[in-house]
Design an enzyme around this catalytic site. Structure first.
Site, PDB file in Angstrom:
ATOM      1  N   ASP A 271     -60.739 -27.843 -54.392  1.00  0.00           N
ATOM      2  CA  ASP A 271     -60.517 -28.474 -53.094  1.00  0.00           C
ATOM      3  C   ASP A 271     -60.596 -27.365 -52.038  1.00  0.00           C
ATOM      4  O   ASP A 271     -60.580 -26.170 -52.351  1.00  0.00           O
ATOM      5  CB  ASP A 271     -59.181 -29.237 -53.045  1.00  0.00           C
ATOM      6  CG  ASP A 271     -59.198 -30.294 -51.929  1.00  0.00           C
ATOM      7  OD1 ASP A 271     -60.049 -30.195 -51.015  1.00  0.00           O
ATOM      8  OD2 ASP A 271     -58.353 -31.211 -51.956  1.00  0.00           O
TER       9      ASP A 271
HETATM   10  C1  BGC Z   1     -59.475 -32.806 -49.142  1.00  0.00           C
HETATM   11  C2  BGC Z   1     -60.636 -33.201 -50.028  1.00  0.00           C
HETATM   12  C3  BGC Z   1     -61.921 -33.154 -49.243  1.00  0.00           C
HETATM   13  C4  BGC Z   1     -62.085 -31.765 -48.667  1.00  0.00           C
HETATM   14  C5  BGC Z   1     -63.372 -31.577 -47.890  1.00  0.00           C
HETATM   15  C6  BGC Z   1     -59.746 -31.500 -48.430  1.00  0.00           C
HETATM   16  O1  BGC Z   1     -58.761 -31.197 -47.495  1.00  0.00           O
HETATM   17  O2  BGC Z   1     -58.299 -32.728 -49.914  1.00  0.00           O
HETATM   18  O3  BGC Z   1     -60.418 -34.471 -50.576  1.00  0.00           O
HETATM   19  O4  BGC Z   1     -62.987 -33.511 -50.052  1.00  0.00           O
HETATM   20  O5  BGC Z   1     -60.995 -31.496 -47.806  1.00  0.00           O
HETATM   21  O6  BGC Z   1     -63.349 -32.230 -46.682  1.00  0.00           O
END
Ligand code: BGC
Length: 745
Positions: A271
């Site tokens: 993530d």
């Molecule tokens: C989220 C993810 C997301 C990523 C990219 C993160 O803060 O937890 O689910 O895909 O950001 O935007």
């Protein structure tokens, strides 16, 4: 390209790469080129587009995210392909959660349709639009089970149940990816966030999750297993500690479970900044250690906003902290994904064709059907709904959300077109055109502004503070409007920025003065239809007693208003069902249908001193414009051996006067065994559409896969010998039952 050719080509490229290029191939950067001016100061983000472009030119970027403009994608791709001796194309990823340009209802809504074909079709539309602009990969579906509605990301998933969650996960992966990675007009799917993210303590986003072995295997992991079985080519890690170990540094999860037990052959992405965060967690010593340990635990690619830990992998290799072969394994997986997706053959996107695909009216139809089929009729006393357009002279539409395009779309979307978004007010106006006078008043403040988030920087996403709004006068005006109307349609709920990532709530009450508004409107005596715009259950105790009709419309997307009007006036009948148990109050959470039985179960309705122990609406609840009757529940044999299969059938009749839909649900209970099993577990469902008076036989089969469960003492899947009860009906309280027995061979 054959699999053998893909592997050979990846090997050939790998042999020519320096260690720095390999580390770069495992790095994904946020690219905020389009947002350079607005990003300043948002959430402390540091990502300088020119710095990213520089590393791109050196061949040290595997993937980019947050670019959605086809011309910009082509420009960046040219830099990667033409500007470097290896010419390895960049993989463009993005959060295409519920549509790119055409915004579908939010994922929790689509899950409430219990219509897996529709869910698949919806994500195929999202994939087609994404691929058209040059995106190759979506960070979706979010398959995290959510049992605590305080957690804002509940809106992104399929709710509380692992069986429903698994079916929805499979349908989404098939929609995004098609038959296999590389299907034309589709994108790579990345189920997330492995694992247990929805179990955050207190429902506070990013907080630690303590999940028992039993809950992990029986509840949280099944949707991931289903997504992988459907062929998902990517998996994303989670932010929080899972049982004391950060998920992103959890070798057990990403190597033992994901690769060794499930046989996953795709690549894993962290993530955003979760690898760097291993230092924040107090797990890694420094960024070099963080990169080394994430990679070793099985995280192939790091998603980074600025300064990635994986940029230190060459140093870690040099120090002997990481074996270069581990790096190679990750690079191989990423290169193979690029080859499978056809990036080397067609790295660029056709900008004209992109415009054409984004404008495809067929996509809007899918969004409308999604909104129609996901709405859940929670209550309909005296059959107030559907409204009879012929007898209504005036309709009062009340509530700021009824006239807010941005809120109608819900959280987690960026490339929407507000001009083509139909609000509930517009939908009702168009539908009632010429037959009834539609008047509107917001009644309460149009926007609730929380802390500015990452998403607010995207054009059109930040809520606008209303100027000069006179609260008392507006409330009084709305009440006057309601008093003079034949019916009042009140839209209440949460503003879209109050739910989603980093948007947990400690209360489930309607925010602002919405309850006061609803009560004042109801006090006029004009019949009230309450529409709820939400992604989590809200405290509707008062409404459930005093408002005759309540329709949950969720955040219904681009065509939301058209769909809602079609439902209100009965062009279509609602048929959605709740994908979660709807608690009365926040004090009851977490509350799920598949709990186990314990001491004094007959007392379970009185365990709280100050509140019932039952939900406001049970899991699977949802009415339609026709009642359904169930009869003739039968099993085709009384007993089976553990490897046997039993067939269940039931007759479902539409006992009303019009076509309507019902989701037929099957629940199972194991009476005794080597562990205690839930009072009821969903193990089958089918959405049927029946004409007036029509009866259909619906069939289910239950085999070893449905009857097994993970036994924490055995640390394995078991199939116990026991009698089993089966219930079939329209929600988790279904009364019609039968039983069978699993006996020794
Ligand atoms: C989220 C993810 C997301 C990523 C990219 C993160 O803060 O937890 O689910 O895909 O950001 O935007």
């Amino acid at each position: 390209m054959t699999e053998a050719a893909i592997r050979a080509r990846a090997e050939e490229l790998l042999a020519q790469m320096t260690v720095a290029e390999k580390a770069g191939q495992l790095t994904q950067y946020f690219y905020f080129g389009a947002l350079a001016e607005t990003q300043a100061g948002v959430g402390g983000l540091e990502s300088d587009p020119s710095a990213v472009e520089k590393v791109l030119g050196r061949g040290e970027v595997g993937s980019l995210l947050f670019v959605t403009d086809p011309a910009q994608i082509n420009g960046l791709q040219r830099r990667a392909v033409d500007g470097h001796r290896l010419g390895i194309p960049v993989l463009f990823g993005f959060d295409v959660i519920h549509g790119l340009r055409t915004i579908l209802p939010v994922p929790i809504a689509m899950a409430a349709s219990w219509d897996t074909d529709l869910i698949e079709r919806g994500q195929a539309v999202a994939a087609r639009e994404a691929r058209a602009v040059g995106l190759h990969w979506t960070f979706a579906p979010m398959v995290d089970i959510a049992r605590d509605p305080r957690w804002g990301r509940m809106v992104e998933g399929a709710g509380e149940d692992p069986f429903l969650g698994a079916q929805v996960a499979r349908a989404q992966v098939r929609g995004f990816q098609g038959e296999a990675v590389g299907t034309p007009e589709r994108v790579l799917a990345g189920p997330k966030h492995l694992a247990g993210y929805g179990a955050a303590l207190g429902g506070r986003d990013y907080d630690e999750a303590d999940v028992s072995d039993s809950a992990l295997w029986n509840v949280y992991l099944p949707p991931f297993a289903a997504a992988l079985a459907a062929g998902a080519g990517n998996v994303m890690t989670a932010y929080m500690d899972l049982n004391g170990i950060p998920a992103t540094g959890n070798r057990w999860l990403f190597t033992e479970v994901l690769r060794e037990t499930w046989g996953f052959e795709g690549f894993v992405v962290s993530d955003a900044n979760a690898v760097r965060n291993l230092v924040t967690h107090g797990f890694a010593r420094d960024l070099t250690d963080a990169g080394a340990r994430a990679l070793q635990s099985g995280v192939d690619m790091e998603m980074a906003i600025g300064d990635p830990a994986y940029a230190r992998l060459p140093e870690a290799v040099e120090q002997g902290a990481v074996d270069e072969r581990t790096l190679d394994a990750g690079v191989r997986r990423v290169l193979e994904a690029k080859l499978r997706l056809g990036l080397f053959d067609a790295p660029y996107v056709d900008e004209d064709r992109a415009r054409e695909i984004l404008g495809d009216p067929a996509h809007r139809d899918v969004a409308r059907i999604g909104a129609e089929r996901s709405a859940v009729l929670l209550r309909n006393e005296g059959d107030l709904l559907p409204l009879d357009a012929g007898t209504l002279d005036s309709i009062a539409v009340i509530g700021p959300l009824a006239d807010s395009r941005r809120d109608t779309l819900g959280p987690w979307c960026f490339d929407f077109d507000l001009d083509e978004t139909v609000t509930v007010l517009e939908g009702i106006r168009r539908h009632a055109d010429g037959t009834a006078d539609v008047r509107y008043a917001p009644g309460v403040r149009p926007a609730q502004r929380g802390t500015p988030s990452l998403f607010d920087m995207w054009p059109g996403n930040a809520p606008e503070d209303p100027e000069g709004f006179d609260d008392d006068a507006e409330l009084a005006r709305a009440v006057d409007l309601a008093r003079d109307a034949d019916v009042a349609v009140v839209l209440a709920g949460e503003w879209q920025n109050m739910i989603g990532e980093n948007a947990s709530r400690s209360s489930l009450e309607l925010p602002g003065r919405q309850l006061e508004l609803l009560q004042a409107v109801a006090a006029t005596g004009t019949p009230v239809v309450l529409l709820v715009m939400n992604g989590r259950p809200l405290d509707l105790r008062w409404a459930a007693e005093h408002v005759p009709a309540i329709l949950d419309i969720w955040y219904p997307g681009t065509q939301g208003g058209t769909a809602v009007a079609n439902l209100l006036f009965g062009d279509v009948a609602p048929g959605g069902k709740l994908p979660f148990t709807w608690p009365r109050t926040v004090g009851q959470v977490p509350m799920v249908a598949s709990h186990t039985r314990s001491h004094e179960p007959e007392n379970q309705h009185a365990r709280y001193w100050d509140e019932e122990s039952t939900p406001l609406f049970p899991f699977g609840h949802g009415l339609s414009y026709a009642p359904f009757r169930y009869a003739g529940l039968a099993v085709d044999r009384d007993a089976i051996t553990p490897d046997g299969t039993i067939n269940v059938s039931v007759e479902v009749t539409n006992a009303g006067g019009r076509q309507a839909d019902e989701v037929v649900q099957l629940y199972l209970h194991q009476r005794h065994g080597t562990a205690s099993r839930p009072v009821r577990e969903l193990k089958g469902f089918e959405r049927v559409s029946l004409g007036a008076g029509e009866t259909r036989t619906v069939r289910f089969s239950l085999g070893p896969a449905e009857l097994r469960y993970w036994n924490a003492a055995a640390r394995d899947w078991v199939n116990d010998l026991s009698p089993f009860d089966v219930w079939v009906g329209g929600d988790a309280t279904a009364g019609l039952s039968t039983s069978f027995e699993v006996t020794g061979a």
